[in-house]
Design a protein around this motif. Structure first.
Motif, PDB file in Angstrom:
ATOM      1  N   GLU A 372       0.837  -1.206   0.000  1.00 24.36           N
ATOM      2  CA  GLU A 372       0.000   0.000   0.000  1.00 24.36           C
ATOM      3  C   GLU A 372       0.870   1.254   0.000  1.00 24.36           C
ATOM      4  O   GLU A 372       0.603   2.220  -0.742  1.00 24.36           O
ATOM      5  N   ARG A 373       1.899   1.255   0.811  1.00 16.48           N
ATOM      6  CA  ARG A 373       2.796   2.429   0.889  1.00 16.48           C
ATOM      7  C   ARG A 373       3.468   2.687  -0.460  1.00 16.48           C
ATOM      8  O   ARG A 373       3.512   3.841  -0.932  1.00 16.48           O
ATOM      9  N   ILE A 374       3.941   1.627  -1.093  1.00 20.09           N
ATOM     10  CA  ILE A 374       4.637   1.784  -2.376  1.00 20.09           C
ATOM     11  C   ILE A 374       3.673   2.259  -3.465  1.00 20.09           C
ATOM     12  O   ILE A 374       3.990   3.159  -4.251  1.00 20.09           O
ATOM     13  N   GLU A 375       2.455   1.621  -3.507  1.00 18.72           N
ATOM     14  CA  GLU A 375       1.491   1.994  -4.544  1.00 18.72           C
ATOM     15  C   GLU A 375       1.019   3.433  -4.370  1.00 18.72           C
ATOM     16  O   GLU A 375       0.766   4.138  -5.355  1.00 18.72           O
ATOM     17  N   GLU A 376       0.899   3.897  -3.127  1.00 21.31           N
ATOM     18  CA  GLU A 376       0.468   5.276  -2.897  1.00 21.31           C
ATOM     19  C   GLU A 376       1.549   6.253  -3.363  1.00 21.31           C
ATOM     20  O   GLU A 376       1.247   7.292  -3.981  1.00 21.31           O
ATOM     21  N   LEU A 377       2.817   5.944  -3.060  1.00 25.51           N
ATOM     22  CA  LEU A 377       3.915   6.796  -3.512  1.00 25.51           C
ATOM     23  C   LEU A 377       3.980   6.843  -5.038  1.00 25.51           C
ATOM     24  O   LEU A 377       4.166   7.908  -5.642  1.00 25.51           O
ATOM     25  N   LYS A 378       3.812   5.689  -5.681  1.00 27.39           N
ATOM     26  CA  LYS A 378       3.860   5.608  -7.146  1.00 27.39           C
ATOM     27  C   LYS A 378       2.728   6.421  -7.777  1.00 27.39           C
ATOM     28  O   LYS A 378       2.919   7.148  -8.752  1.00 27.39           O
ATOM     29  N   TYR A 379       1.532   6.271  -7.169  1.00 27.03           N
ATOM     30  CA  TYR A 379       0.383   6.961  -7.775  1.00 27.03           C
ATOM     31  C   TYR A 379       0.500   8.470  -7.613  1.00 27.03           C
ATOM     32  O   TYR A 379       0.258   9.234  -8.568  1.00 27.03           O
ATOM     33  N   LEU A 380       0.886   8.915  -6.413  1.00 22.35           N
ATOM     34  CA  LEU A 380       0.979  10.358  -6.175  1.00 22.35           C
ATOM     35  C   LEU A 380       2.105  10.998  -6.970  1.00 22.35           C
ATOM     36  O   LEU A 380       2.087  12.209  -7.230  1.00 22.35           O
ATOM     37  N   SER A 381       3.092  10.199  -7.352  1.00 23.20           N
ATOM     38  CA  SER A 381       4.184  10.737  -8.185  1.00 23.20           C
ATOM     39  C   SER A 381       3.861  10.651  -9.670  1.00 23.20           C
ATOM     40  O   SER A 381       4.673  11.048 -10.509  1.00 23.20           O
ATOM     41  N   GLY A 382       2.674  10.098  -9.983  1.00 24.14           N
ATOM     42  CA  GLY A 382       2.245  10.012 -11.380  1.00 24.14           C
ATOM     43  C   GLY A 382       2.730   8.781 -12.104  1.00 24.14           C
ATOM     44  O   GLY A 382       2.515   8.651 -13.319  1.00 24.14           O
ATOM     45  N   LYS A 383       3.349   7.849 -11.407  1.00 23.08           N
ATOM     46  CA  LYS A 383       3.891   6.659 -12.057  1.00 23.08           C
ATOM     47  C   LYS A 383       3.033   5.405 -11.813  1.00 23.08           C
ATOM     48  O   LYS A 383       3.297   4.354 -12.383  1.00 23.08           O
ATOM     49  N   GLY A 384       2.054   5.543 -10.936  1.00 25.13           N
ATOM     50  CA  GLY A 384       1.251   4.368 -10.591  1.00 25.13           C
ATOM     51  C   GLY A 384      -0.139   4.413 -11.195  1.00 25.13           C
ATOM     52  O   GLY A 384      -0.504   5.339 -11.919  1.00 25.13           O
ATOM     53  N   ASP A 385      -0.919   3.373 -10.877  1.00 25.26           N
ATOM     54  CA  ASP A 385      -2.281   3.229 -11.385  1.00 25.26           C
ATOM     55  C   ASP A 385      -3.253   3.253 -10.202  1.00 25.26           C
ATOM     56  O   ASP A 385      -3.012   2.606  -9.178  1.00 25.26           O
ATOM     57  N   ILE A 386      -4.365   3.967 -10.357  1.00 25.92           N
ATOM     58  CA  ILE A 386      -5.344   4.072  -9.275  1.00 25.92           C
ATOM     59  C   ILE A 386      -5.934   2.718  -8.883  1.00 25.92           C
ATOM     60  O   ILE A 386      -6.235   2.445  -7.719  1.00 25.92           O
ATOM     61  N   ASN A 387      -6.105   1.847  -9.874  1.00 31.11           N
ATOM     62  CA  ASN A 387      -6.655   0.508  -9.586  1.00 31.11           C
ATOM     63  C   ASN A 387      -5.726  -0.283  -8.675  1.00 31.11           C
ATOM     64  O   ASN A 387      -6.177  -0.986  -7.765  1.00 31.11           O
ATOM     65  N   HIS A 388      -4.426  -0.173  -8.946  1.00 29.75           N
ATOM     66  CA  HIS A 388      -3.457  -0.874  -8.102  1.00 29.75           C
ATOM     67  C   HIS A 388      -3.471  -0.332  -6.676  1.00 29.75           C
ATOM     68  O   HIS A 388      -3.372  -1.097  -5.707  1.00 29.75           O
ATOM     69  N   LEU A 389      -3.602   0.985  -6.553  1.00 29.88           N
ATOM     70  CA  LEU A 389      -3.604   1.586  -5.225  1.00 29.88           C
ATOM     71  C   LEU A 389      -4.860   1.191  -4.444  1.00 29.88           C
ATOM     72  O   LEU A 389      -4.785   0.840  -3.259  1.00 29.88           O
ATOM     73  N   LEU A 390      -6.027   1.254  -5.109  1.00 29.47           N
ATOM     74  CA  LEU A 390      -7.266   0.871  -4.441  1.00 29.47           C
ATOM     75  C   LEU A 390      -7.246  -0.603  -4.016  1.00 29.47           C
ATOM     76  O   LEU A 390      -7.712  -0.963  -2.937  1.00 29.47           O
ATOM     77  N   LEU A 391      -6.686  -1.440  -4.884  1.00 27.01           N
ATOM     78  CA  LEU A 391      -6.570  -2.856  -4.547  1.00 27.01           C
ATOM     79  C   LEU A 391      -5.627  -3.065  -3.367  1.00 27.01           C
ATOM     80  O   LEU A 391      -5.903  -3.869  -2.464  1.00 27.01           O
ATOM     81  N   ALA A 392      -4.545  -2.305  -3.325  1.00 28.56           N
ATOM     82  CA  ALA A 392      -3.580  -2.417  -2.225  1.00 28.56           C
ATOM     83  C   ALA A 392      -4.217  -1.980  -0.905  1.00 28.56           C
ATOM     84  O   ALA A 392      -4.014  -2.615   0.146  1.00 28.56           O
ATOM     85  N   LYS A 393      -4.998  -0.886  -0.951  1.00 27.37           N
ATOM     86  CA  LYS A 393      -5.670  -0.431   0.273  1.00 27.37           C
ATOM     87  C   LYS A 393      -6.696  -1.458   0.758  1.00 27.37           C
ATOM     88  O   LYS A 393      -6.807  -1.730   1.955  1.00 27.37           O
ATOM     89  N   ALA A 394      -7.452  -2.010  -0.192  1.00 27.51           N
ATOM     90  CA  ALA A 394      -8.454  -3.021   0.176  1.00 27.51           C
ATOM     91  C   ALA A 394      -7.778  -4.262   0.766  1.00 27.51           C
ATOM     92  O   ALA A 394      -8.260  -4.838   1.754  1.00 27.51           O
ATOM     93  N   ASN A 395      -6.655  -4.653   0.182  1.00 28.81           N
ATOM     94  CA  ASN A 395      -5.940  -5.836   0.691  1.00 28.81           C
ATOM     95  C   ASN A 395      -5.383  -5.584   2.086  1.00 28.81           C
ATOM     96  O   ASN A 395      -5.384  -6.483   2.934  1.00 28.81           O
ATOM     97  N   ARG A 396      -4.898  -4.346   2.315  1.00 28.31           N
ATOM     98  CA  ARG A 396      -4.389  -4.021   3.642  1.00 28.31           C
ATOM     99  C   ARG A 396      -5.508  -4.081   4.672  1.00 28.31           C
ATOM    100  O   ARG A 396      -5.347  -4.638   5.769  1.00 28.31           O
ATOM    101  N   PHE A 397      -6.672  -3.546   4.312  1.00 30.58           N
ATOM    102  CA  PHE A 397      -7.831  -3.594   5.204  1.00 30.58           C
ATOM    103  C   PHE A 397      -8.242  -5.046   5.482  1.00 30.58           C
ATOM    104  O   PHE A 397      -8.499  -5.429   6.625  1.00 30.58           O
ATOM    105  N   LYS A 398      -8.304  -5.847   4.436  1.00 28.11           N
ATOM    106  CA  LYS A 398      -8.703  -7.254   4.601  1.00 28.11           C
ATOM    107  C   LYS A 398      -7.694  -8.015   5.460  1.00 28.11           C
ATOM    108  O   LYS A 398      -8.075  -8.831   6.301  1.00 28.11           O
ATOM    109  N   SER A 399      -6.422  -7.753   5.246  1.00 26.00           N
ATOM    110  CA  SER A 399      -5.388  -8.455   6.031  1.00 26.00           C
ATOM    111  C   SER A 399      -5.485  -8.109   7.509  1.00 26.00           C
ATOM    112  O   SER A 399      -5.384  -8.980   8.377  1.00 26.00           O
TER     113      SER A 399
END
Length: 427
Positions: A372-399
């Motif tokens: 989640e931390r990596i995907e958020e950094l990637k997305y906010l820097s313009g290098k990531g994908d919103i779908n990946h970030l949302l999935l990472a947040k959901a997975n962190r919540f589920k875990s």
């Protein structure tokens, strides 16, 4: 009286201010649950029954009265001396009899002793039923309490997830306004936010329902539940060792053994009822004749012996019925032991499985947080994908939710095991 009211007031204030603890909930449930109170009353009633059976040895003294009318004159009392013209016996067509009648059992074939023994066995049976019910009520209360707390933890994690999505929404909105991010990304975050809010509402309704169910056991309104300290101590749970302990302590096994003993006593009681009976009987009666105006008294004492020599086969049939009942109780005892063995094996297997799951979920949560931390950094820097970030947040919540749930499920398993072994703590 004033001290008691002060104590009760302080107790209520404590429960309100600091929340209801798990052990408090179990104690209140055992104290207040109607089924427990009903069994306690049954036990008291059976004690009275035992004393009543014991006092049959004292016999019975009755007041008697009778009014009779005949179609001709009869003597008031049995003839006790030769009649003479100067002293004729009184004859009457209407009479009133009154007096006392005494009956004392000298020997009833052991019936009274068997009835006393039967009542004692029933008391032991009720004590086992009472103990078993208390443990069941305590367990059900604990399971509801822990399930409610598990849902509460999910609520807390969901709220954190929602706050995280709100923060992401604000960041995404700023990026869209600056022309760095696409409008569709904002729509995706908004949809995930609404999904999380719907899930939160569902969890809150579930928590309220569990709290109401818990209140039916505790017998009072609950403001807040206090989170217990989970002393997680993994170990290898051996069902064979646990089953040996349970056989010595479990009230279901003891109850089944007492039902077998009850059937044996009932058979002996049936045999005693068809034995020799010796009874002392006595009476003192006065007869008043309405025609003669005489009031004559006479007494009687007798020892009666009886032995049934023909019952139409009832004795044999009743004994066969009691023997079948004894055999059924024996099979029932074996069934209870097998059921107990299955339950213990299942709980032990669940505990061992949950312990392995907890260790895996600990590592999974670490990984989910890092992703989640990596995907958020990637997305906010313009290098990531919103779908990946949302999935990472959901997975962190589920875990996180799965790990918290696993801890509560482990504690639930320990509570089940304590109830089966009927111990406060399982070492």
């Amino acid at each position: 009286m004033g001290a008691l009211l002060t104590f009760l007031l302080l107790t209520v204030m404590t429960l309100t201010a600091f929340g209801l603890e798990l052990e408090q909930a179990k104690e209140l449930a055992v104290k207040n649950y109607p089924k427990v109170k009903a069994l306690e009353e049954e036990l008291k009633g059976e004690r009275f029954r035992e004393e009543a059976a014991r006092r049959k040895r004292l016999g019975e003294l009755d007041l008697i009265g009778n009014y009779s009318t005949y179609n001709r004159n009869y003597m008031l009392t049995p003839l006790s001396h030769l009649p003479s013209p100067l002293n004729p016996p009184p004859f009457d067509s209407k009479k009133l009899s009154y007096g006392i009648f005494l009956s004392i059992p000298l020997y009833l074939g052991g019936v009274i002793g068997k009835e006393v023994e039967l009542s004692r066995v029933k008391q032991e049976l009720l004590r086992s039923s009472l103990k078993l019910t208390k443990w069941q009520v305590s367990l059900n209360t604990a399971l509801l309490f822990l399930e409610a707390l598990a849902v509460k933890e999910e609520i807390r994690a969901t709220k954190e997830y929602i706050e995280s999505l709100k923060t992401l929404y604000r960041s995404t909105e700023a990026g869209v306004k600056a022309g760095k991010l696409a409008e569709v990304d904002l729509m995706k975050v908004s949809y995930s936010l609404k999904e999380a809010q719907a899930q939160l509402e569902k969890l809150e309704e579930s928590y309220r329902a569990l709290k109401v169910a818990l209140e039916t056991f505790v017998g009072r309104e609950i403001k807040e539940l206090k989170k217990p300290k989970i002393a997680y101590s993994p170990r290898r749970w051996s069902s064979e060792e646990l089953f040996k302990k349970a056989l010595r302590r479990n009230s279901r096994v003891r109850k089944a053994s007492e039902k077998l003993k009850l059937a044996e006593v009932e058979k002996r009681l049936t045999e005693a009822k068809y034995g020799v009976k010796i009874t002392l009987k006595g009476s003192l009666v006065r007869n008043y004749g309405f025609d003669s105006g005489k009031n004559e008294a006479y007494g009687q004492t007798s020892i009666n012996l009886s032995l049934p020599i023909f019952t139409g086969g009832r004795k044999k049939l009743e004994l066969l019925e009691k023997e079948r009942k004894r055999a059924a109780a024996l099979y029932k005892k074996e069934e209870v032991e097998r059921e107990l063995k299955r339950e213990i094996a299942r709980v032990a297997a669940q505990l061992n499985s949950i312990q392995a799951e907890i260790e895996a979920e600990k590592e999974g949560l670490k990984l989910a947080k890092e992703v989640e931390r990596i995907e958020e950094l990637k997305y906010l820097s313009g290098k990531g994908d919103i779908n990946h970030l949302l999935l990472a947040k959901a997975n962190r919540f589920k875990s996180e939710a799965k790990l918290n749930s696993a801890y509560y499920r482990w504690l639930e398993g320990v509570e089940r095991l304590k109830a089966l072994l009927e111990v406060k703590d399982e070492q």
